[in-house]
Design a protein around this motif. Structure first.
Motif, PDB file in Angstrom:
ATOM      1  N   VAL A  66       0.838  -1.203   0.000  1.00  0.00           N
ATOM      2  CA  VAL A  66       0.000   0.000   0.000  1.00  0.00           C
ATOM      3  C   VAL A  66       0.874   1.254   0.000  1.00  0.00           C
ATOM      4  O   VAL A  66       0.570   2.237  -0.698  1.00  0.00           O
ATOM      5  CB  VAL A  66      -0.959  -0.002   1.207  1.00  0.00           C
ATOM      6  CG1 VAL A  66      -1.744   1.311   1.282  1.00  0.00           C
ATOM      7  CG2 VAL A  66      -1.916  -1.192   1.126  1.00  0.00           C
ATOM      8  N   ALA A  67       1.979   1.226   0.749  1.00  0.00           N
ATOM      9  CA  ALA A  67       2.908   2.360   0.774  1.00  0.00           C
ATOM     10  C   ALA A  67       3.477   2.616  -0.620  1.00  0.00           C
ATOM     11  O   ALA A  67       3.558   3.774  -1.069  1.00  0.00           O
ATOM     12  CB  ALA A  67       4.030   2.101   1.765  1.00  0.00           C
ATOM     13  N   ALA A  68       3.861   1.554  -1.326  1.00  0.00           N
ATOM     14  CA  ALA A  68       4.403   1.705  -2.677  1.00  0.00           C
ATOM     15  C   ALA A  68       3.352   2.289  -3.626  1.00  0.00           C
ATOM     16  O   ALA A  68       3.668   3.137  -4.475  1.00  0.00           O
ATOM     17  CB  ALA A  68       4.897   0.356  -3.199  1.00  0.00           C
ATOM     18  N   ILE A 113       1.122   6.922  -6.859  1.00  0.00           N
ATOM     19  CA  ILE A 113       0.040   7.893  -7.088  1.00  0.00           C
ATOM     20  C   ILE A 113       0.585   9.310  -6.998  1.00  0.00           C
ATOM     21  O   ILE A 113       0.232  10.188  -7.788  1.00  0.00           O
ATOM     22  CB  ILE A 113      -1.103   7.675  -6.082  1.00  0.00           C
ATOM     23  CG1 ILE A 113      -1.775   6.314  -6.346  1.00  0.00           C
ATOM     24  CG2 ILE A 113      -2.138   8.800  -6.186  1.00  0.00           C
ATOM     25  CD1 ILE A 113      -2.785   5.928  -5.281  1.00  0.00           C
ATOM     26  N   GLY A 114       1.460   9.541  -6.031  1.00  0.00           N
ATOM     27  CA  GLY A 114       2.124  10.837  -5.918  1.00  0.00           C
ATOM     28  C   GLY A 114       1.306  11.879  -5.193  1.00  0.00           C
ATOM     29  O   GLY A 114       0.164  11.646  -4.796  1.00  0.00           O
ATOM     30  N   THR A 171       4.594   7.169   6.485  1.00  0.00           N
ATOM     31  CA  THR A 171       4.039   6.593   7.713  1.00  0.00           C
ATOM     32  C   THR A 171       3.889   5.081   7.585  1.00  0.00           C
ATOM     33  O   THR A 171       4.256   4.317   8.496  1.00  0.00           O
ATOM     34  CB  THR A 171       2.684   7.236   8.036  1.00  0.00           C
ATOM     35  OG1 THR A 171       2.833   8.654   8.120  1.00  0.00           O
ATOM     36  CG2 THR A 171       2.134   6.697   9.348  1.00  0.00           C
ATOM     37  N   LEU A 172       3.374   4.640   6.441  1.00  0.00           N
ATOM     38  CA  LEU A 172       3.145   3.211   6.234  1.00  0.00           C
ATOM     39  C   LEU A 172       4.453   2.432   6.124  1.00  0.00           C
ATOM     40  O   LEU A 172       4.531   1.279   6.565  1.00  0.00           O
ATOM     41  CB  LEU A 172       2.302   2.994   4.965  1.00  0.00           C
ATOM     42  CG  LEU A 172       0.850   3.465   5.039  1.00  0.00           C
ATOM     43  CD1 LEU A 172       0.139   3.227   3.702  1.00  0.00           C
ATOM     44  CD2 LEU A 172       0.097   2.740   6.161  1.00  0.00           C
ATOM     45  N   GLN A 186       9.933  -5.922  -0.690  1.00  0.00           N
ATOM     46  CA  GLN A 186       9.537  -4.588  -0.240  1.00  0.00           C
ATOM     47  C   GLN A 186      10.512  -3.519  -0.719  1.00  0.00           C
ATOM     48  O   GLN A 186      10.101  -2.467  -1.198  1.00  0.00           O
ATOM     49  CB  GLN A 186       9.450  -4.557   1.292  1.00  0.00           C
ATOM     50  CG  GLN A 186       8.227  -5.252   1.845  1.00  0.00           C
ATOM     51  CD  GLN A 186       8.273  -5.431   3.352  1.00  0.00           C
ATOM     52  OE1 GLN A 186       7.540  -6.226   3.927  1.00  0.00           O
ATOM     53  NE2 GLN A 186       9.139  -4.687   4.010  1.00  0.00           N
ATOM     54  N   VAL A 187      11.801  -3.789  -0.578  1.00  0.00           N
ATOM     55  CA  VAL A 187      12.806  -2.825  -1.024  1.00  0.00           C
ATOM     56  C   VAL A 187      12.660  -2.564  -2.521  1.00  0.00           C
ATOM     57  O   VAL A 187      12.745  -1.419  -2.986  1.00  0.00           O
ATOM     58  CB  VAL A 187      14.225  -3.332  -0.684  1.00  0.00           C
ATOM     59  CG1 VAL A 187      15.291  -2.448  -1.339  1.00  0.00           C
ATOM     60  CG2 VAL A 187      14.429  -3.355   0.826  1.00  0.00           C
ATOM     61  N   THR A 188      12.428  -3.624  -3.295  1.00  0.00           N
ATOM     62  CA  THR A 188      12.229  -3.474  -4.738  1.00  0.00           C
ATOM     63  C   THR A 188      11.008  -2.617  -5.039  1.00  0.00           C
ATOM     64  O   THR A 188      11.062  -1.706  -5.884  1.00  0.00           O
ATOM     65  CB  THR A 188      12.072  -4.857  -5.387  1.00  0.00           C
ATOM     66  OG1 THR A 188      13.231  -5.650  -5.113  1.00  0.00           O
ATOM     67  CG2 THR A 188      11.893  -4.732  -6.895  1.00  0.00           C
ATOM     68  N   LEU A 189       9.910  -2.877  -4.346  1.00  0.00           N
ATOM     69  CA  LEU A 189       8.683  -2.106  -4.579  1.00  0.00           C
ATOM     70  C   LEU A 189       8.857  -0.646  -4.201  1.00  0.00           C
ATOM     71  O   LEU A 189       8.464   0.260  -4.946  1.00  0.00           O
ATOM     72  CB  LEU A 189       7.524  -2.720  -3.778  1.00  0.00           C
ATOM     73  CG  LEU A 189       7.009  -4.086  -4.240  1.00  0.00           C
ATOM     74  CD1 LEU A 189       5.943  -4.587  -3.272  1.00  0.00           C
ATOM     75  CD2 LEU A 189       6.433  -3.997  -5.645  1.00  0.00           C
ATOM     76  N   TRP A 190       9.453  -0.398  -3.039  1.00  0.00           N
ATOM     77  CA  TRP A 190       9.586   0.982  -2.551  1.00  0.00           C
ATOM     78  C   TRP A 190      10.457   1.824  -3.470  1.00  0.00           C
ATOM     79  O   TRP A 190      10.075   2.926  -3.866  1.00  0.00           O
ATOM     80  CB  TRP A 190      10.173   0.989  -1.137  1.00  0.00           C
ATOM     81  CG  TRP A 190       9.227   0.507  -0.094  1.00  0.00           C
ATOM     82  CD1 TRP A 190       7.865   0.436  -0.173  1.00  0.00           C
ATOM     83  CD2 TRP A 190       9.569   0.018   1.209  1.00  0.00           C
ATOM     84  NE1 TRP A 190       7.331  -0.066   0.994  1.00  0.00           N
ATOM     85  CE2 TRP A 190       8.351  -0.326   1.852  1.00  0.00           C
ATOM     86  CE3 TRP A 190      10.764  -0.155   1.886  1.00  0.00           C
ATOM     87  CZ2 TRP A 190       8.319  -0.833   3.148  1.00  0.00           C
ATOM     88  CZ3 TRP A 190      10.738  -0.669   3.174  1.00  0.00           C
ATOM     89  CH2 TRP A 190       9.526  -0.994   3.792  1.00  0.00           C
ATOM     90  N   PHE A 191      11.610   1.304  -3.840  1.00  0.00           N
ATOM     91  CA  PHE A 191      12.520   2.111  -4.647  1.00  0.00           C
ATOM     92  C   PHE A 191      12.112   2.124  -6.117  1.00  0.00           C
ATOM     93  O   PHE A 191      12.382   3.106  -6.825  1.00  0.00           O
ATOM     94  CB  PHE A 191      13.953   1.647  -4.451  1.00  0.00           C
ATOM     95  CG  PHE A 191      14.514   2.087  -3.128  1.00  0.00           C
ATOM     96  CD1 PHE A 191      15.001   3.371  -2.965  1.00  0.00           C
ATOM     97  CD2 PHE A 191      14.511   1.241  -2.035  1.00  0.00           C
ATOM     98  CE1 PHE A 191      15.493   3.796  -1.735  1.00  0.00           C
ATOM     99  CE2 PHE A 191      15.003   1.657  -0.810  1.00  0.00           C
ATOM    100  CZ  PHE A 191      15.494   2.941  -0.660  1.00  0.00           C
ATOM    101  N   GLY A 192      11.458   1.061  -6.576  1.00  0.00           N
ATOM    102  CA  GLY A 192      10.877   1.111  -7.911  1.00  0.00           C
ATOM    103  C   GLY A 192       9.798   2.177  -7.989  1.00  0.00           C
ATOM    104  O   GLY A 192       9.733   2.948  -8.955  1.00  0.00           O
ATOM    105  N   ALA A 193       8.968   2.244  -6.957  1.00  0.00           N
ATOM    106  CA  ALA A 193       7.920   3.272  -6.903  1.00  0.00           C
ATOM    107  C   ALA A 193       8.526   4.666  -6.814  1.00  0.00           C
ATOM    108  O   ALA A 193       8.046   5.609  -7.457  1.00  0.00           O
ATOM    109  CB  ALA A 193       7.002   3.017  -5.708  1.00  0.00           C
TER     110      ALA A 193
END
Length: 251
Positions: free
Chosen positions: A52-54, A59-60, A70-71, A107-114
């Motif tokens: 959900v954080a990603a 969305i921006g 926060t998430l 998670q790391v992949t999703l966060w930094f990809g996002a």
């Protein structure tokens, strides 16, 4: 609380060590005796919150960036909780540990990809996406070289894991029951861990970049640090293998 504090990972990462892990202990104080809350369910919840954080990052917009920051922290608190709960209940399992580490990597992949996509949306330049890909790739290389080295060493010495486990025993030098001076000394000694640029640093770094809307500078730091540590760990493991090649490898 003393029993829960004893479940804290002895060599936590930088931000985990004195922020998210203690918060997880506080949350476990309320949750650890509830039978319907299990470590594996907490792992699943941590991953869901990370996804959900990603999505919020993709969305921006400032409000979504604040929610994402926060998430990301909530996900990491849950990520600390599951292991603490398993150790407290003495229900640690190889399966739980495997899925916990696997979801951490995703998670790391999703966060930094996002983050790379969000920076692209702001600048209309593909360069932040390239930085994100480089960072993610070399972060994965850090773990990959470690496990390749373990596999190679174990073909030479089946007892290799036992040997390194005995070498990694860490003495508890701070926490509940220790003096203020001892805890302050421990706190100061934890700070150089920031330069390791591991997952605990990512939590802080990515959240700060979202709140400050400074994604591209953060991606430069992410990519540069992971290229350095990926190559460093790869060379380090290779040299250790070379040093330990007293016996032939079984093929």
């Amino acid at each position: 609380m003393a029993q829960l504090w004893a479940t804290k990972t002895k060599d936590d990462e930088w931000w985990s060590s004195f922020v998210t892990s203690p918060l997880a202990i506080a949350a476990n104080y309320a949750a650890v005796e509830l039978p319907w809350i299990t470590p594996n369910r907490i792992t699943a919840m941590s991953f869901l919150v990370a996804v959900v954080a990603a999505i919020c990052v993709v969305i921006g917009g400032f409000s979504n960036f604040v929610i994402a920051a926060t998430l990301i922290h909530l996900s990491h608190i849950l990520d600390c909780m599951d292991g603490q709960m398993a150790r407290y209940r003495k229900t640690s399992s190889a399966t739980g540990s495997y899925f916990d580490r696997m979801t951490d990597q995703v998670q790391v992949t999703l966060w930094f990809g996002a983050a790379g996509y969000a920076a692209y949306s702001q600048t209309m330049s593909v360069f932040p996406v390239l930085l994100a890909l480089i960072g993610i790739g070399f972060y994965g290389l850090r773990g990959y070289t470690k496990y390749v080295a373990l596999e190679v060493e174990m073909t030479r010495d089946p007892d290799y894991l036992v040997t390194i486990a005995n070498q990694k025993k860490i003495e508890i030098i701070a926490g509940l029951g220790f003096s203020l001076g001892a805890n302050l000394t421990w706190f100061a000694r934890e700070q150089p861990k920031f330069l390791l640029f591991s997952e605990g640093v990512f939590i802080f770094m990515l959240s700060a970049a979202l709140l400050l809307n400074a994604l591209e500078p953060m991606l430069w730091i992410f990519a540069a640090s992971q290229v350095f540590w990926g190559l460093y760990r790869g060379i380090q493991h290779g040299l250790e293998i070379h040093k330990n090649t007293g016996l032939p490898i079984q093929k």
